[in-house]
Enzyme design. Structure first.
Site, PDB file in Angstrom:
ATOM      1  CD  GLN A   1      10.436  -7.497  -2.276  1.00  0.00           C
ATOM      2  OE1 GLN A   1      10.167  -7.213  -0.956  1.00  0.00           O
ATOM      3  NE2 GLN A   1       9.680  -6.904  -3.288  1.00  0.00           N
TER       4      GLN A   1
ATOM      5  CG  HIS B   1       3.155   0.396  -5.436  1.00  0.00           C
ATOM      6  ND1 HIS B   1       3.316   1.826  -4.636  1.00  0.00           N
ATOM      7  CD2 HIS B   1       3.432  -0.602  -4.426  1.00  0.00           C
ATOM      8  CE1 HIS B   1       3.831   1.782  -3.700  1.00  0.00           C
ATOM      9  NE2 HIS B   1       4.438   0.332  -4.170  1.00  0.00           N
TER      10      HIS B   1
ATOM     11  CG  LEU C   1      -1.227   1.581  -3.917  1.00  0.00           C
ATOM     12  CD1 LEU C   1      -2.738   1.153  -4.261  1.00  0.00           C
ATOM     13  CD2 LEU C   1      -0.038   0.202  -3.580  1.00  0.00           C
TER      14      LEU C   1
ATOM     15  N   GLY D   1       0.851  -1.415   0.176  1.00  0.00           N
ATOM     16  CA  GLY D   1      -0.475  -0.333   0.369  1.00  0.00           C
ATOM     17  C   GLY D   1       0.484   0.906  -0.108  1.00  0.00           C
TER      18      GLY D   1
ATOM     19  N   GLY E   1       8.609  -5.053  -9.136  1.00  0.00           N
ATOM     20  CA  GLY E   1       9.113  -4.288  -8.831  1.00  0.00           C
ATOM     21  C   GLY E   1      10.674  -4.650  -8.847  1.00  0.00           C
ATOM     22  CD  GLN E   2      16.128  -2.727 -12.438  1.00  0.00           C
ATOM     23  OE1 GLN E   2      16.132  -3.447 -13.733  1.00  0.00           O
ATOM     24  NE2 GLN E   2      17.326  -2.301 -12.179  1.00  0.00           N
TER      25      GLN E   2
HETATM   26  P1  AMP Z   1       5.994  -2.419  -1.343  1.00  0.00           P
HETATM   27  O1  AMP Z   1       4.848  -1.787  -1.630  1.00  0.00           O
HETATM   28  O2  AMP Z   1       7.212  -1.283  -1.195  1.00  0.00           O
HETATM   29  O3  AMP Z   1       5.848  -3.291  -0.356  1.00  0.00           O
HETATM   30  O4  AMP Z   1       5.873  -1.972  -2.683  1.00  0.00           O
HETATM   31  C1  AMP Z   1       5.684  -3.449  -4.159  1.00  0.00           C
HETATM   32  C2  AMP Z   1       6.094  -3.636  -5.525  1.00  0.00           C
HETATM   33  O5  AMP Z   1       6.136  -2.484  -6.049  1.00  0.00           O
HETATM   34  C3  AMP Z   1       7.637  -4.590  -5.250  1.00  0.00           C
HETATM   35  O6  AMP Z   1       7.633  -5.367  -6.642  1.00  0.00           O
HETATM   36  C4  AMP Z   1       8.509  -3.172  -5.335  1.00  0.00           C
HETATM   37  O7  AMP Z   1       9.483  -3.871  -5.447  1.00  0.00           O
HETATM   38  C5  AMP Z   1       7.663  -2.359  -6.688  1.00  0.00           C
HETATM   39  N1  AMP Z   1       8.044  -1.126  -6.273  1.00  0.00           N
HETATM   40  C6  AMP Z   1       8.122  -0.114  -5.185  1.00  0.00           C
HETATM   41  N2  AMP Z   1       8.571   1.230  -5.703  1.00  0.00           N
HETATM   42  C7  AMP Z   1       9.007   1.313  -7.171  1.00  0.00           C
HETATM   43  C8  AMP Z   1       9.529   1.881  -8.248  1.00  0.00           C
HETATM   44  N3  AMP Z   1       9.993   3.164  -7.736  1.00  0.00           N
HETATM   45  N4  AMP Z   1       9.130   1.547  -9.460  1.00  0.00           N
HETATM   46  C9  AMP Z   1       8.541   0.317  -9.699  1.00  0.00           C
HETATM   47  N5  AMP Z   1       8.527  -0.572  -8.833  1.00  0.00           N
HETATM   48  C10 AMP Z   1       8.303   0.192  -7.644  1.00  0.00           C
END
Ligand code: AMP
Length: 293
Positions: free
Chosen positions: A156, A40, A36, A34, A150-151
């Site tokens: 992860q 995301h 977001l 979340g 996400g990269q």
């Molecule tokens: P999180 O909510 O931080 O657990 O992230 C959820 C997903 O979003 C994970 O796969 C992250 O790698 C991806 N994500 C987070 N920030 C970015 C970003 N700036 N660009 C691309 N993907 C992202």
């Protein structure tokens, strides 16, 4: 705009996904915690491109935070998240309560693969155990065709890919490049913690990675030299503490024992530069692939 369907019970969410699959729809899963942002949403757009139905999960997973970390203060913006997901025409949101995921007698955890050991594994020892456990649970609750990550969280993504391979998870994985602000700062839910001054200093991460990519493009093949360059830029930018600034093998995340090679398929990176650093009370991570010349 109508808000997306929300399920909080695993059994109901699973039944919904099964129904979609039975009707011949391809289902894509986007796991998130979340708060977001555009990063995301880029994952959601990729998911939409890959499948007929998009499921987003919103769950701040307690088992991936250490007791001293930011679980309690992690930003929670559920209503706004739902509005953003409605605009992307997300079909279903799975947002379980903690008790739904971790019952009173919960005691089974996934032992993460070897790629979880270096870097984050050294600074957040149980983090990937929590990540693997919750992601495998989400894969089991929501039997999608493809899951999108996400990269931005490079290690992860590698950990989840190896777990999925080792444990025969029948879900394809898709990785989306990091979404950045125009000045290079990688979008992150934790950027909300940064003051204006801290945000300025946080730009050191992207600058250091940019420098490493440039040095590599200009012929530097010594990982230690690239790492020293990143450390210098991070310090100059005024970050408060560097956990690591590393240039490692892009698959195993192990250090190089030889100069970085130029051999191999043109589409595969030769190395990855990764940084974890603290700015104020906020711990930030970022990374960049080093490509063949
Ligand atoms: P999180 O909510 O931080 O657990 O992230 C959820 C997903 O979003 C994970 O796969 C992250 O790698 C991806 N994500 C987070 N920030 C970015 C970003 N700036 N660009 C691309 N993907 C992202």
């Amino acid at each position: 705009m109508p808000l997306p369907l929300v399920h909080s019970q695993p059994a109901n969410a699973r039944a919904w996904v099964r129904e979609q699959a039975t009707s011949g729809h391809r289902v894509a899963l986007v796991p998130t915690m979340g708060a977001l942002h555009e990063g995301h949403l880029e994952l959601v757009r990729r998911a939409r491109h890959l499948a007929d139905c998009v499921v987003v999960t919103i769950f701040v997973n307690p088992t991936q935070f250490a007791p001293h970390e930011d679980f309690q203060r992690y930003p929670r913006t559920f209503e706004q998240d739902l509005r953003l997901l409605a605009a992307e025409q997300v079909d279903m949101v799975f947002a379980p309560a903690s008790q739904e995921m971790y019952g009173e007698r919960f005691s089974t955890y996934v032992t993460p693969p070897a790629v979880a050991q270096p870097l984050e594994g050294q600074f957040r020892p149980d983090h990937f155990r929590g990540v693997c456990t919750v992601v495998l649970k989400l894969f089991n609750i929501l039997p999608a065709h493809v899951a999108v990550f996400g990269q931005k969280d490079y290690q992860q993504a590698r950990v989840i890919a190896d777990m999925a391979l080792d444990l025969d998870v029948p879900i394809a994985l898709e990785i989306v490049p990091t979404v950045r602000q125009p000045d290079g700062l990688a979008l992150s839910s934790r950027n909300r913690y940064l003051s204006a001054d801290e945000r300025g200093r946080a730009l050191g991460l992207a600058a250091a990675l940019q420098h490493a990519a440039q040095q590599h493009a200009q012929g530097q093949r010594d990982a230690a030299q690239l790492e020293a360059g990143m450390q210098a830029i991070l310090r100059d930018a005024g970050v408060d503490r560097i956990d690591y600034a590393a240039v490692v093998d892009p698959v195993t995340l192990q250090p190089f024992t030889q100069p970085i090679s130029d051999a191999g398929p043109a589409t595969e990176p030769v190395a990855v530069a990764l940084i974890a650093a603290h700015v104020g009370r906020t711990r930030l991570i970022d990374n960049r692939l080093l490509l063949r010349p």
